[in-house]
Design a protein around this motif. Structure first.
Motif, PDB file in Angstrom:
ATOM      1  N   LYS A   1     -19.276   3.226  -7.553  1.00 11.20           N
ATOM      2  CA  LYS A   1     -17.932   3.807  -7.590  1.00 11.20           C
ATOM      3  C   LYS A   1     -17.573   4.486  -6.279  1.00 11.20           C
TER       4      LYS A   1
ATOM      5  N   ARG B   1      -2.665   3.399 -12.741  1.00  9.55           N
ATOM      6  CA  ARG B   1      -3.962   3.747 -13.304  1.00  9.55           C
ATOM      7  C   ARG B   1      -4.655   2.501 -13.858  1.00  9.55           C
TER       8      ARG B   1
ATOM      9  N   TYR C   1     -16.614   1.752  -3.898  1.00 10.96           N
ATOM     10  CA  TYR C   1     -15.287   1.241  -4.260  1.00 10.96           C
ATOM     11  C   TYR C   1     -14.204   2.101  -3.624  1.00 10.96           C
ATOM     12  N   LEU C   2     -14.332   3.406  -3.816  1.00 10.19           N
ATOM     13  CA  LEU C   2     -13.350   4.320  -3.249  1.00 10.19           C
ATOM     14  C   LEU C   2     -13.294   4.217  -1.735  1.00 10.19           C
ATOM     15  N   SER C   3     -14.461   4.278  -1.109  1.00  9.78           N
ATOM     16  CA  SER C   3     -14.509   4.317   0.351  1.00  9.78           C
ATOM     17  C   SER C   3     -13.933   3.044   0.954  1.00  9.78           C
TER      18      SER C   3
ATOM     19  N   LEU D   1      -5.678   0.133 -10.976  1.00  5.27           N
ATOM     20  CA  LEU D   1      -6.849   0.605 -10.247  1.00  5.27           C
ATOM     21  C   LEU D   1      -8.113   0.419 -11.071  1.00  5.27           C
ATOM     22  N   ALA D   2      -7.998   0.659 -12.368  1.00  8.96           N
ATOM     23  CA  ALA D   2      -9.155   0.535 -13.242  1.00  8.96           C
ATOM     24  C   ALA D   2      -9.703  -0.886 -13.224  1.00  8.96           C
TER      25      ALA D   2
ATOM     26  N   SER E   1     -11.918   0.651  -0.434  1.00 16.58           N
ATOM     27  CA  SER E   1     -10.487   0.436  -0.648  1.00 16.58           C
ATOM     28  C   SER E   1      -9.668   1.418   0.190  1.00 16.58           C
ATOM     29  N   ALA E   2     -10.222   2.603   0.444  1.00 10.80           N
ATOM     30  CA  ALA E   2      -9.506   3.582   1.260  1.00 10.80           C
ATOM     31  C   ALA E   2      -9.355   3.096   2.698  1.00 10.80           C
TER      32      ALA E   2
ATOM     33  N   THR F   1      -6.782   0.071   2.931  1.00 12.09           N
ATOM     34  CA  THR F   1      -5.349   0.320   2.741  1.00 12.09           C
ATOM     35  C   THR F   1      -4.772   1.322   3.734  1.00 12.09           C
TER      36      THR F   1
ATOM     37  N   PHE G   1     -11.580  -1.413 -10.079  1.00 14.27           N
ATOM     38  CA  PHE G   1     -12.757  -0.559 -10.163  1.00 14.27           C
ATOM     39  C   PHE G   1     -13.884  -1.280 -10.899  1.00 14.27           C
ATOM     40  N   GLU G   2     -13.554  -1.884 -12.035  1.00 16.80           N
ATOM     41  CA  GLU G   2     -14.569  -2.598 -12.804  1.00 16.80           C
ATOM     42  C   GLU G   2     -15.097  -3.812 -12.046  1.00 16.80           C
TER      43      GLU G   2
ATOM     44  N   LEU H   1       0.466   7.291  -6.478  1.00 21.32           N
ATOM     45  CA  LEU H   1      -0.687   8.179  -6.614  1.00 21.32           C
ATOM     46  C   LEU H   1      -0.345   9.617  -6.245  1.00 21.32           C
TER      47      LEU H   1
ATOM     48  N   PRO I   1       0.818  -1.227   0.000  1.00 21.74           N
ATOM     49  CA  PRO I   1       0.000   0.000   0.000  1.00 21.74           C
ATOM     50  C   PRO I   1       0.845   1.267   0.000  1.00 21.74           C
TER      51      PRO I   1
ATOM     52  N   GLN J   1       0.367   4.225  -2.801  1.00 20.43           N
ATOM     53  CA  GLN J   1       0.151   5.625  -2.419  1.00 20.43           C
ATOM     54  C   GLN J   1       1.245   6.533  -2.956  1.00 20.43           C
TER      55      GLN J   1
END
Lengths: 212, 212
Positions: free
Chosen positions: B153, B126, B156-158, B129-130, B160-161, B164, B133-134, B115, B108, B112
């Motif tokens: 989406k 990128r 997904y963000l919340s 992550l994509a 994985s955040a 990690t 994401f899918e 990113l 992780p 980071q």
DNA sequence: AGTCGGTCAAACCGATTGGTTAAATCAATC
DNA sequence: GATTGATTTAACCAATCGGTTTGACCGACT
């Protein structure tokens, strides 16, 4: 860029130009990825002036971080201090946090850089995180158990993670995201998501702890 | 360290020594913070050998990231493929993710770093992550609306955040955390927190979307 | 004995790094 | 108009960067 603090008002205009340029480049490329020459060029200023005003590279970047941390603390302090229900307080804190990041989008990048091994200022980050850690655990202390998986410290981590990571991750998946993640509409939608999320978590947390 | 992939089996032992040393140092100090000399010294090998095997510094670090990404994708692929309810699938995915990070704690940090502006391999991140994401939007598609603040989406963000960031933040607040955040007991507790959190979110999400 | 690929040490290269210095510029003061 | 102090500039420095080269060494195979 960052709201000026008293201590920076006394600095000359040129000095602040350099500080701002350093902040931008640091956010883009990280501590070791930026040279004093880059900063001088970006600020439209001679390289010697960078050291004339700020002493050395680590000192300069220390000031960059310090300015952001001070501004961040000021922004959240009020949100924490005033009263209301826990949900109200958490919303206020989160909104203040979001307001601040939206105005200073490189800030979460700087913090993450420090956490993942960027520069020589990890102690500053540590101290700064500890402050918010104490604040938010105090707010949640009423409904959160002192230990275990529902302890306040876990929620501190989870909530701050979902707030900040939007700004570090979405730039890398902007295509999949559909719309520009930094557009006002997208930011408002994200804020709604976070409100819904915190409401949901706090609601069940209150159920469980009152039932014990 | 990272589970070997076929393509790396053919490489000589020395080459993998260098790759491992590069991974450790990259995780500690970031792309620009590590020199080829550091890597050679850490690997107990002559500097010339680094370039003999891996060509150049960006190529070497590309291989470091590639090896982690491949291992990560392999680890999560199975978790996504097999069936079950949404809650079961999400638990499985999250557990696989946690298992992988616990075995590769610098991973992780590497992500980071990329990113937030570390190195020259942002395109790899990128693309990687994509992929996830899918996958995760596909899993959540049944109960998550296609647009708005409850769209997949956002989750997904919340999610994985919060998974990690535990590993990037807690090292900086270990004192406030009370116990060693990387101890087996602490990791198990964090896992419980995440399960509770995801369960809570999915439960209310299912309520709301079935009620519409 | 000779050869081969892997490994080593060390010297070397041009470019870039953080940082310094001494002289030049300029507006304000006397 | 001379002086002063703050500001600006380009040249300069030693150290380090990524990367190359050369030549020797070594164990394994023919």
């Amino acid at each position: 860029m960052v709201k000026a603090k008293k201590q920076y008002d006394s600095k000359s205009e040129r000095a602040l130009q350099i500080l701002d340029a350093a902040a931008v480049l640091l956010g883009e490329s990280g501590y070791d990825g930026v040279s004093a020459r880059d900063i001088a060029e970006r600020a439209g200023v001679n390289k010697a002036l960078v050291f004339y005003y700020w002493g050395s590279k680590p000192e300069l970047f220390e000031k960059v971080l310090e300015r952001y941390y001070d501004a961040h603390r000021d922004a959240l302090e009020q949100a924490f201090e005033t009263g209301g229900t826990i949900v109200e307080r958490m919303h206020r804190v989160m909104d203040s946090y979001l307001d601040f990041i939206e105005e200073n989008r490189i800030y979460p990048r700087l913090v993450q850089q420090q956490l993942t091994g960027g520069g020589p200022h990890t102690d500053m980050v540590r101290h700064h995180l500890a402050t918010f850690f104490e604040w938010i655990t105090e707010v949640l202390a009423e409904i959160s158990p002192k230990t275990g998986p529902l302890a306040a410290k876990h929620f501190y981590l989870s909530i701050s993670a979902i707030v900040t990571n939007y700004f570090t991750i979405t730039p890398a998946i902007a295509k999949q995201w559909g719309v520009d993640p930094m557009s006002p509409a997208a930011l408002a939608e994200r804020r709604e998501h976070l409100h819904w999320l915190v409401d949901t978590l706090l609601a069940r947390l209150q159920e469980e702890t009152s039932g014990d």
